[in-house]
Scaffold this motif. Structure first.
Motif, mmCIF file in Angstrom:
data_model
loop_
_atom_site.group_PDB
_atom_site.id
_atom_site.type_symbol
_atom_site.label_atom_id
_atom_site.label_comp_id
_atom_site.label_asym_id
_atom_site.label_seq_id
_atom_site.Cartn_x
_atom_site.Cartn_y
_atom_site.Cartn_z
ATOM 1 N N PRO A 37 0.834 -1.209 0.000
ATOM 2 C CA PRO A 37 0.000 0.000 0.000
ATOM 3 C C PRO A 37 0.871 1.263 0.000
ATOM 4 C CG PRO A 37 -0.478 -1.418 1.913
ATOM 5 C CD PRO A 37 0.666 -2.013 1.192
ATOM 6 N N ASP A 38 0.324 2.324 -0.559
ATOM 7 C CA ASP A 38 1.076 3.580 -0.665
ATOM 8 C C ASP A 38 1.527 4.107 0.691
ATOM 9 O OD1 ASP A 38 0.787 3.498 -3.376
ATOM 10 O OD2 ASP A 38 -0.733 5.079 -3.492
ATOM 11 N N ASN A 39 0.699 3.961 1.715
ATOM 12 C CA ASN A 39 1.068 4.525 3.015
ATOM 13 C C ASN A 39 2.286 3.821 3.612
ATOM 14 O OD1 ASN A 39 -0.387 2.183 3.525
ATOM 15 N ND2 ASN A 39 -1.285 2.975 5.403
ATOM 16 N N ILE A 40 2.467 2.539 3.326
ATOM 17 C CA ILE A 40 3.656 1.819 3.806
ATOM 18 C C ILE A 40 4.901 2.343 3.090
ATOM 19 C CG2 ILE A 40 4.797 -0.430 3.957
ATOM 20 C CD1 ILE A 40 2.447 -0.246 5.833
ATOM 21 N N ARG A 42 5.226 5.253 1.654
ATOM 22 C CA ARG A 42 5.419 6.638 2.082
ATOM 23 C C ARG A 42 6.125 6.677 3.442
ATOM 24 N NH1 ARG A 42 0.562 8.277 1.286
ATOM 25 N NH2 ARG A 42 1.009 8.983 -0.827
ATOM 26 N N GLY A 43 5.688 5.814 4.359
ATOM 27 C CA GLY A 43 6.325 5.759 5.678
ATOM 28 C C GLY A 43 7.790 5.364 5.584
#
Length: 61
Positions: A37-40, A42-43
């Motif tokens: 996922p993008d949030n992973i 990004r993190g």
């Protein structure tokens, strides 16, 4: 400005080394990143950014 070029050269050298030594593993890593996922991602990018800034600050500070 020369420090920026040196840093870019080091990044390219490290990336090139990974692709030269283990191209199959790099392909697998890219496949895995495409499924994340993008949030992973990004993190992880923010964490890498923070670590990089800290390293530069410690070395240059």
């Amino acid at each position: 400005m020369s420090d920026l070029w040196v840093a870019l050269g080091l990044v390219l050298a490290l990336e090139g080394t990974l692709y030269a030594l283990a191209p199959g593993a790099m392909k697998q890593a890219i496949r895995q990143m495409l499924d994340m996922p993008d949030n992973i991602l990004r993190g992880g990018g923010v964490a890498a950014l923070a670590i990089g800034v800290c390293i530069v600050w410690l070395v240059r500070g």
